[in-house]
Write a protein that holds these residues in place. Structure first.
Motif, PDB file in Angstrom:
ATOM      1  N   ILE A  15      25.605  37.307  47.249  1.00 18.35           N
ATOM      2  CA  ILE A  15      26.864  36.866  46.634  1.00 18.35           C
ATOM      3  C   ILE A  15      26.579  35.788  45.583  1.00 18.35           C
ATOM      4  O   ILE A  15      27.116  35.831  44.469  1.00 18.35           O
ATOM      5  CB  ILE A  15      27.863  36.346  47.695  1.00 18.35           C
ATOM      6  N   LEU A  16      25.722  34.822  45.914  1.00 19.36           N
ATOM      7  CA  LEU A  16      25.365  33.767  44.955  1.00 19.36           C
ATOM      8  C   LEU A  16      24.675  34.346  43.719  1.00 19.36           C
ATOM      9  O   LEU A  16      24.952  33.919  42.594  1.00 19.36           O
ATOM     10  CB  LEU A  16      24.473  32.719  45.628  1.00 19.36           C
ATOM     11  N   SER A  32      36.151  37.181  38.684  1.00 12.06           N
ATOM     12  CA  SER A  32      36.993  37.162  39.880  1.00 12.06           C
ATOM     13  C   SER A  32      36.148  37.326  41.133  1.00 12.06           C
ATOM     14  O   SER A  32      35.039  37.882  41.089  1.00 12.06           O
ATOM     15  CB  SER A  32      38.025  38.287  39.811  1.00 12.06           C
ATOM     16  N   VAL A  33      36.669  36.850  42.245  1.00 12.35           N
ATOM     17  CA  VAL A  33      35.985  37.025  43.520  1.00 12.35           C
ATOM     18  C   VAL A  33      35.758  38.513  43.814  1.00 12.35           C
ATOM     19  O   VAL A  33      34.647  38.892  44.198  1.00 12.35           O
ATOM     20  CB  VAL A  33      36.750  36.314  44.665  1.00 12.35           C
ATOM     21  N   PRO A  34      36.754  39.393  43.620  1.00 12.93           N
ATOM     22  CA  PRO A  34      36.492  40.819  43.873  1.00 12.93           C
ATOM     23  C   PRO A  34      35.352  41.387  43.012  1.00 12.93           C
ATOM     24  O   PRO A  34      34.523  42.156  43.513  1.00 12.93           O
ATOM     25  CB  PRO A  34      37.823  41.500  43.536  1.00 12.93           C
ATOM     26  N   SER A  35      35.284  40.992  41.740  1.00 15.93           N
ATOM     27  CA  SER A  35      34.202  41.520  40.898  1.00 15.93           C
ATOM     28  C   SER A  35      32.846  40.951  41.310  1.00 15.93           C
ATOM     29  O   SER A  35      31.833  41.653  41.256  1.00 15.93           O
ATOM     30  CB  SER A  35      34.478  41.242  39.416  1.00 15.93           C
ATOM     31  N   GLY A  41      27.580  44.274  45.983  1.00 16.92           N
ATOM     32  CA  GLY A  41      27.615  45.472  46.822  1.00 16.92           C
ATOM     33  C   GLY A  41      28.432  45.292  48.088  1.00 16.92           C
ATOM     34  O   GLY A  41      28.185  45.950  49.094  1.00 16.92           O
ATOM     35  N   LEU A  42      29.433  44.410  48.028  1.00 15.82           N
ATOM     36  CA  LEU A  42      30.246  44.085  49.198  1.00 15.82           C
ATOM     37  C   LEU A  42      31.725  44.228  48.874  1.00 15.82           C
ATOM     38  O   LEU A  42      32.117  44.295  47.709  1.00 15.82           O
ATOM     39  CB  LEU A  42      29.955  42.647  49.645  1.00 15.82           C
ATOM     40  N   PHE A  47      34.344  37.916  51.653  1.00 18.78           N
ATOM     41  CA  PHE A  47      34.033  36.686  50.935  1.00 18.78           C
ATOM     42  C   PHE A  47      34.234  35.439  51.791  1.00 18.78           C
ATOM     43  O   PHE A  47      33.373  34.557  51.843  1.00 18.78           O
ATOM     44  CB  PHE A  47      34.900  36.585  49.669  1.00 18.78           C
ATOM     45  N   TYR A  48      35.371  35.367  52.496  1.00 18.20           N
ATOM     46  CA  TYR A  48      35.723  34.130  53.205  1.00 18.20           C
ATOM     47  C   TYR A  48      34.944  33.916  54.486  1.00 18.20           C
ATOM     48  O   TYR A  48      35.037  32.851  55.100  1.00 18.20           O
ATOM     49  CB  TYR A  48      37.237  34.070  53.428  1.00 18.20           C
TER      50      TYR A  48
END
Length: 192
Positions: A15-16, A32-35, A41-42, A47-48
């Motif tokens: 993620i990082l 964005s968080v979704p992108s 690949g998640l 995320f949270y």
């Protein structure tokens, strides 16, 4: 079946890494968080379980990227035998390669214009990371922090402008002028 040991750390690092690429390429607002999660690949829903907020992700990503940039510049300096170590750092930072490879480069030029409109928490983290980068520049150049800040400002400003112009010759000229002026500031300061 439980996940293998270290799985959560590995996912967090993915993620990082995705955030680092997104922020370098698109900035904070356009990432964005979704992108970012898709880039790792998640799914967005996970995320949270790794971060409390996008601000936490931004803070950790900025810190990681500054670490990465400093590591690269330290390696460049250590490998240099023929010129001053700091000249080698300037030459690398203001090179066509660094200009053209935003996705792996320094994040400060990319985010500088956006940070002033960010949250206080993000501005504080950015300020700390910028200060750490100035200290690195000052240490490797053997100058005071004020001079290190001026030299880094020349480097960052030159890189921003070189990336912004469309004409390749103008861009190369901006990089060359930035290298010359950053070295002149440093060398005139050391001559005193």
């Amino acid at each position: 079946m439980p996940y293998p040991k270290g799985h959560k750390v590995k996912v967090r690092n993915h993620i990082l890494d995705s955030a680092a690429q997104a922020f370098r390429k698109n900035g904070i607002r356009e990432s964005s968080v979704p992108s970012i999660m898709k880039g790792a690949g998640l799914t967005h829903g996970g995320f949270y379980s790794h971060f409390e907020s996008k601000e936490q992700l931004i803070a950790e990503t900025c810190s990681n990227i500054v670490n990465h940039t400093i590591d690269i510049l330290q390696t460049v300096a250590l490998e240099e035998n023929t010129e001053s170590k700091f000249d080698a750092v300037i030459n690398y930072y203001l090179s066509p390669y660094h200009r053209d490879h935003i996705e792996g480069g320094c994040i400060i030029p990319t985010l500088s214009g956006e940070i002033s409109q960010s949250s206080e928490e993000i501005r504080e983290i950015f300020s700390q990371e910028l200060d750490r980068f100035i200290e690195f520049i000052s240490d490797i150049a053997g100058c005071d922090k004020s001079t290190g800040g001026v030299v880094l400002s020349i480097m960052i400003g030159s890189l921003i402008l070189a990336r912004g112009v469309q004409d390749p010759v103008s861009s190369d000229n901006i990089l060359a002028a930035g290298r010359t002026h950053a070295m002149n500031v440093l060398h005139s300061n050391s001559a005193r």
